[in-house]
Scaffold this motif. Structure first.
Motif, PDB file in Angstrom:
ATOM      1  N   LYS A 110       0.826  -1.209   0.000  1.00 46.06           N
ATOM      2  CA  LYS A 110       0.000   0.000   0.000  1.00 46.06           C
ATOM      3  C   LYS A 110       0.857   1.255   0.000  1.00 46.06           C
ATOM      4  O   LYS A 110       0.505   2.262  -0.625  1.00 46.06           O
ATOM      5  CB  LYS A 110      -0.931  -0.014   1.210  1.00 46.06           C
ATOM      6  CG  LYS A 110      -2.088  -0.997   1.086  1.00 46.06           C
ATOM      7  CD  LYS A 110      -3.019  -0.923   2.287  1.00 46.06           C
ATOM      8  CE  LYS A 110      -4.220  -1.845   2.109  1.00 46.06           C
ATOM      9  NZ  LYS A 110      -5.131  -1.802   3.295  1.00 46.06           N
ATOM     10  N   SER A 111       2.012   1.196   0.682  1.00 51.42           N
ATOM     11  CA  SER A 111       2.895   2.361   0.728  1.00 51.42           C
ATOM     12  C   SER A 111       3.490   2.687  -0.631  1.00 51.42           C
ATOM     13  O   SER A 111       3.946   3.815  -0.868  1.00 51.42           O
ATOM     14  CB  SER A 111       4.026   2.127   1.738  1.00 51.42           C
ATOM     15  OG  SER A 111       5.000   1.225   1.236  1.00 51.42           O
ATOM     16  N   LEU A 112       3.480   1.709  -1.546  1.00 52.33           N
ATOM     17  CA  LEU A 112       4.001   1.912  -2.899  1.00 52.33           C
ATOM     18  C   LEU A 112       2.936   2.458  -3.853  1.00 52.33           C
ATOM     19  O   LEU A 112       3.205   2.643  -5.038  1.00 52.33           O
ATOM     20  CB  LEU A 112       4.562   0.600  -3.450  1.00 52.33           C
ATOM     21  CG  LEU A 112       5.811   0.058  -2.739  1.00 52.33           C
ATOM     22  CD1 LEU A 112       6.166  -1.326  -3.274  1.00 52.33           C
ATOM     23  CD2 LEU A 112       6.982   1.002  -2.911  1.00 52.33           C
ATOM     24  N   GLY A 113       1.742   2.685  -3.336  1.00 57.93           N
ATOM     25  CA  GLY A 113       0.693   3.263  -4.168  1.00 57.93           C
ATOM     26  C   GLY A 113      -0.101   2.256  -4.967  1.00 57.93           C
ATOM     27  O   GLY A 113      -0.792   2.620  -5.928  1.00 57.93           O
ATOM     28  N   VAL A 114      -0.015   0.983  -4.590  1.00 57.86           N
ATOM     29  CA  VAL A 114      -0.792  -0.051  -5.282  1.00 57.86           C
ATOM     30  C   VAL A 114      -2.282   0.265  -5.139  1.00 57.86           C
ATOM     31  O   VAL A 114      -2.753   0.674  -4.076  1.00 57.86           O
ATOM     32  CB  VAL A 114      -0.463  -1.439  -4.711  1.00 57.86           C
ATOM     33  CG1 VAL A 114      -1.409  -2.491  -5.258  1.00 57.86           C
ATOM     34  CG2 VAL A 114       0.980  -1.808  -5.027  1.00 57.86           C
ATOM     35  N   ASP A 115      -3.029   0.073  -6.205  1.00 57.72           N
ATOM     36  CA  ASP A 115      -4.440   0.450  -6.213  1.00 57.72           C
ATOM     37  C   ASP A 115      -5.317  -0.471  -5.378  1.00 57.72           C
ATOM     38  O   ASP A 115      -6.316  -0.041  -4.808  1.00 57.72           O
ATOM     39  CB  ASP A 115      -4.945   0.485  -7.659  1.00 57.72           C
ATOM     40  CG  ASP A 115      -4.212   1.530  -8.488  1.00 57.72           C
ATOM     41  OD1 ASP A 115      -4.565   2.708  -8.391  1.00 57.72           O
ATOM     42  OD2 ASP A 115      -3.261   1.154  -9.213  1.00 57.72           O
ATOM     43  N   HIS A 116      -4.959  -1.745  -5.316  1.00 57.58           N
ATOM     44  CA  HIS A 116      -5.731  -2.697  -4.510  1.00 57.58           C
ATOM     45  C   HIS A 116      -4.812  -3.845  -4.114  1.00 57.58           C
ATOM     46  O   HIS A 116      -4.052  -4.366  -4.947  1.00 57.58           O
ATOM     47  CB  HIS A 116      -6.917  -3.235  -5.302  1.00 57.58           C
ATOM     48  CG  HIS A 116      -7.759  -4.202  -4.536  1.00 57.58           C
ATOM     49  ND1 HIS A 116      -8.490  -3.853  -3.420  1.00 57.58           N
ATOM     50  CD2 HIS A 116      -7.984  -5.538  -4.718  1.00 57.58           C
ATOM     51  CE1 HIS A 116      -9.132  -4.904  -2.950  1.00 57.58           C
ATOM     52  NE2 HIS A 116      -8.843  -5.941  -3.723  1.00 57.58           N
ATOM     53  N   VAL A 117      -4.855  -4.227  -2.833  1.00 54.45           N
ATOM     54  CA  VAL A 117      -4.037  -5.333  -2.334  1.00 54.45           C
ATOM     55  C   VAL A 117      -4.951  -6.429  -1.797  1.00 54.45           C
ATOM     56  O   VAL A 117      -5.867  -6.152  -1.004  1.00 54.45           O
ATOM     57  CB  VAL A 117      -3.068  -4.876  -1.226  1.00 54.45           C
ATOM     58  CG1 VAL A 117      -2.172  -6.050  -0.805  1.00 54.45           C
ATOM     59  CG2 VAL A 117      -2.222  -3.703  -1.679  1.00 54.45           C
ATOM     60  N   VAL A 118      -4.703  -7.653  -2.216  1.00 53.81           N
ATOM     61  CA  VAL A 118      -5.429  -8.818  -1.715  1.00 53.81           C
ATOM     62  C   VAL A 118      -4.549  -9.526  -0.693  1.00 53.81           C
ATOM     63  O   VAL A 118      -3.422  -9.929  -1.012  1.00 53.81           O
ATOM     64  CB  VAL A 118      -5.784  -9.795  -2.855  1.00 53.81           C
ATOM     65  CG1 VAL A 118      -6.554 -10.991  -2.296  1.00 53.81           C
ATOM     66  CG2 VAL A 118      -6.566  -9.098  -3.947  1.00 53.81           C
ATOM     67  N   ASP A 119      -5.035  -9.668   0.537  1.00 60.70           N
ATOM     68  CA  ASP A 119      -4.328 -10.395   1.579  1.00 60.70           C
ATOM     69  C   ASP A 119      -4.860 -11.824   1.607  1.00 60.70           C
ATOM     70  O   ASP A 119      -5.963 -12.079   2.102  1.00 60.70           O
ATOM     71  CB  ASP A 119      -4.539  -9.715   2.933  1.00 60.70           C
ATOM     72  CG  ASP A 119      -3.742 -10.379   4.056  1.00 60.70           C
ATOM     73  OD1 ASP A 119      -3.172 -11.462   3.834  1.00 60.70           O
ATOM     74  OD2 ASP A 119      -3.715  -9.808   5.159  1.00 60.70           O
ATOM     75  N   LEU A 120      -4.079 -12.748   1.084  1.00 62.30           N
ATOM     76  CA  LEU A 120      -4.537 -14.133   0.964  1.00 62.30           C
ATOM     77  C   LEU A 120      -4.778 -14.800   2.315  1.00 62.30           C
ATOM     78  O   LEU A 120      -5.446 -15.844   2.370  1.00 62.30           O
ATOM     79  CB  LEU A 120      -3.514 -14.955   0.173  1.00 62.30           C
ATOM     80  CG  LEU A 120      -3.420 -14.660  -1.326  1.00 62.30           C
ATOM     81  CD1 LEU A 120      -2.314 -15.495  -1.959  1.00 62.30           C
ATOM     82  CD2 LEU A 120      -4.750 -14.937  -2.020  1.00 62.30           C
ATOM     83  N   SER A 121      -4.243 -14.224   3.389  1.00 64.55           N
ATOM     84  CA  SER A 121      -4.460 -14.834   4.702  1.00 64.55           C
ATOM     85  C   SER A 121      -5.876 -14.614   5.212  1.00 64.55           C
ATOM     86  O   SER A 121      -6.342 -15.334   6.107  1.00 64.55           O
ATOM     87  CB  SER A 121      -3.455 -14.279   5.716  1.00 64.55           C
ATOM     88  OG  SER A 121      -3.662 -12.894   5.946  1.00 64.55           O
ATOM     89  N   ILE A 122      -6.584 -13.626   4.637  1.00 64.66           N
ATOM     90  CA  ILE A 122      -7.934 -13.329   5.119  1.00 64.66           C
ATOM     91  C   ILE A 122      -8.949 -13.141   3.987  1.00 64.66           C
ATOM     92  O   ILE A 122     -10.140 -12.968   4.253  1.00 64.66           O
ATOM     93  CB  ILE A 122      -7.947 -12.066   5.999  1.00 64.66           C
ATOM     94  CG1 ILE A 122      -7.401 -10.858   5.238  1.00 64.66           C
ATOM     95  CG2 ILE A 122      -7.151 -12.293   7.285  1.00 64.66           C
ATOM     96  CD1 ILE A 122      -7.525  -9.544   5.985  1.00 64.66           C
ATOM     97  N   GLU A 123      -8.501 -13.182   2.715  1.00 65.47           N
ATOM     98  CA  GLU A 123      -9.399 -12.894   1.603  1.00 65.47           C
ATOM     99  C   GLU A 123      -9.310 -13.958   0.519  1.00 65.47           C
ATOM    100  O   GLU A 123      -8.277 -14.593   0.335  1.00 65.47           O
ATOM    101  CB  GLU A 123      -9.047 -11.541   0.958  1.00 65.47           C
ATOM    102  CG  GLU A 123      -9.266 -10.326   1.833  1.00 65.47           C
ATOM    103  CD  GLU A 123      -8.882  -9.065   1.086  1.00 65.47           C
ATOM    104  OE1 GLU A 123      -9.789  -8.391   0.546  1.00 65.47           O
ATOM    105  OE2 GLU A 123      -7.681  -8.745   1.050  1.00 65.47           O
ATOM    106  N   ASN A 124     -10.401 -14.092  -0.225  1.00 66.94           N
ATOM    107  CA  ASN A 124     -10.411 -14.899  -1.436  1.00 66.94           C
ATOM    108  C   ASN A 124     -10.012 -14.006  -2.604  1.00 66.94           C
ATOM    109  O   ASN A 124     -10.593 -12.936  -2.795  1.00 66.94           O
ATOM    110  CB  ASN A 124     -11.801 -15.487  -1.674  1.00 66.94           C
ATOM    111  CG  ASN A 124     -11.911 -16.214  -2.999  1.00 66.94           C
ATOM    112  OD1 ASN A 124     -12.208 -15.606  -4.023  1.00 66.94           O
ATOM    113  ND2 ASN A 124     -11.662 -17.513  -2.978  1.00 66.94           N
TER     114      ASN A 124
END
Length: 345
Positions: free
Chosen positions: A189-203
Motif C-alpha cells: 500500500k505504501s508503494l501506491g498499489v491500487d488494490h491489495v489482496v491479503d490471501l491470509s484473510i481474503e479470497n
C-alpha cells in the motif's frame, strides 16, 4: 579474498559440517583474463530463488563443483585491462554473473557492466538487475503494459513482485497486488498499489472482482505470475479477452496448466520469461532495460526494498530467509562495512 564456495549438492540453510557451502578465507583473487577485462571489488550481491535451487541441484543450470555462486551484484572498479575504454578505476558499476559474485572480487568483460549513476546506493544497485530487470522486460518489452490496462501481480511482496508493482505504477497502469500477511500488505500500500489482496484473510477472486466492479473495470489485462499452482488457475478467471499472461516462475512448487482451448477462445497471449537468456539472444533489450531502470532509480521513480542483509559468513541465514519466505523484497550479502540488517516482519 573471501568467497562462498559450493562444494556439493545440498541444503545451503544448514550450518553444520553437512552444509554444501563454506567460506574460503584465502581464495585466490581472480586475474584479468583479457585486454578488456575488469576486476570489480564487490560491494554487495543479492540472493535469488535460483541461487537456492542451484545449490540444491534443482536448477536448470548445473555448474560442476566446486563453484562460487553468482547473481546480480554491484561494486567499484579496482583494475582494468589495457584495452578497456568504457570504465576506469573507481567507477561504480553493477551487473549479473552466472557464477562468481559471492566473493570479494570478480572479473568480467567490460561489456557486461553497467555504470551506476552518482548518488545511487550501491547495495540497492546490487538488487536491481535480476528482480527489476525481469519485471521490466516482462511488462515493458513483452506485455507492453499501458496506462489504460489493469495489472495483477501474484507474489507481490517478493523481489520480482515488488519490482513489478512499481514498474506497473511508473507505466500508469491500475495495479492489483496479491500477497499474504499484514506486513506485506502495508508495504504494498505504501508503494501506491491500487488494490491489495491479503490471501491470509481474503479470497483472491472475490476481492479482485469487487474492486474491479467498484472501479467500473472489466477485468485484468496483464497477469504477472511468479507463483504458479492453484493461484494461477484461480486468477485466470479474472482475465479479459486479449489478456497477457507472464510466466515468471513457480514459487509454489507447482507448474500450472494453462488450457490452450481457453487461450484460443479468449485470444490470450502467454509469455514465458527467462530473463537470463536475453543476454545470449537479445542483449540489446537487456542493455536498454538496465539503462532505463538505473535512470528510474537515480530519479527516485523506483525504490529497492531490502528485507535482509547479511555478511558472507551468514550465508546460511540468507538462504533460510529465501527458503522460509521471510523476505519482503530482496535478501542481500554485503561486504565492507555494511551492517547486518534483520527484518522485523
Amino acid at each position: 579474498m573471501e568467497a562462498l564456495v559450493c562444494r556439493k549438492v545440498g541444503d545451503p540453510t544448514l550450518s553444520d559440517e553437512t552444509s554444501p557451502i563454506s567460506v574460503s578465507a584465502s581464495h585466490p583473487i581472480p586475474s584479468l583474463n583479457s585486454p578488456t577485462a575488469v576486476r570489480v571489488r564487490v560491494r554487495a550481491t543479492s540472493l535469488n530463488y535460483a541461487n537456492y535451487l542451484q545449490i540444491l541441484g534443482k536448477y536448470q543450470e548445473k555448474p560442476p563443483h566446486p563453484f562460487i555462486p553468482g547473481s546480480d551484484y554491484s561494486g567499484i572498479v579496482e583494475s582494468v585491462g589495457p584495452s578497456v575504454s568504457m570504465f576506469k578505476i573507481g567507477d561504480t558499476v553493477c551487473s549479473v554473473a552466472a557464477l562468481g559474485s559471492f566473493a570479494q572480487y570478480i572479473v568480467v568483460d567490460e561489456t557486461e557492466l553497467f555504470r551506476v549513476p552518482d548518488g545511487c546506493d550501491l547495495v540497492a544497485a546490487a538488487a536491481l538487475p535480476v528482480a527489476f530487470g525481469t519485471s521490466h522486460v516482462a511488462l515493458v518489452h513483452r506485455a507492453q503494459l499501458t496506462s489504460a490496462q489493469v495489472l495483477l501481480v501474484l507474489g507481490a511482496a517478493g523481489g520480482v513482485g515488488l519490482a513489478a508493482v512499481q514498474i506497473g505504477k511508473v507505466c500508469g497502469a491500475t495495479v492489483i497486488a496479491v500477497a499474504r500477511g499484514a506486513g506485506k500488505v502495508q508495504i504494498l500500500k505504501s508503494l501506491g498499489v491500487d488494490h491489495v489482496v491479503d490471501l491470509s484473510i481474503e479470497n483472491v477472486t472475490e476481492s479482485v472482482k469487487n474492486f474491479l466492479k467498484a472501479k467500473k473495470l472489466k477485468g485484468v489485462d496483464v497477469l504477472y505470475d511468479p507463483v504458479g499452482g492453484k493461484l494461477t488457475k484461480e486468477t485466470m478467471k479474472l482475465l479479459n479477452w486479449g489478456a497477457h499472461i507472464l510466466v515468471i516462475g513457480f514459487a509454489s512448487g507447482e507448474v500450472p496448466v494453462i488450457p490452450a482451448n481457453i487461450a484460443l477462445v479468449k485470444n490470450w497471449t502467454v509469455h514465458g520469461l527467462y530473463w537470463g537468456s536475453y543476454r545470449i539472444h537479445r542483449p540489446g533489450v537487456l542493455e536498454d532495460s538496465m539503462k532505463e531502470l538505473l535512470s528510474w532509480l537515480a530519479r527516485g521513480l523506483i525504490e529497492i526494498h531490502i528485507s535482509h542483509s547479511y555478511n558472507l559468513s551468514e550465508a546460511h541465514l540468507a538462504f533460510s530467509a529465501i527458503k522460509d519466505r521471510k523476505a519482503i523484497g530482496k535478501v542481500m550479502i554485503a561486504f565492507d562495512d555494511h551492517k547486518t540488517v534483520r527484518s522485523k516482519l
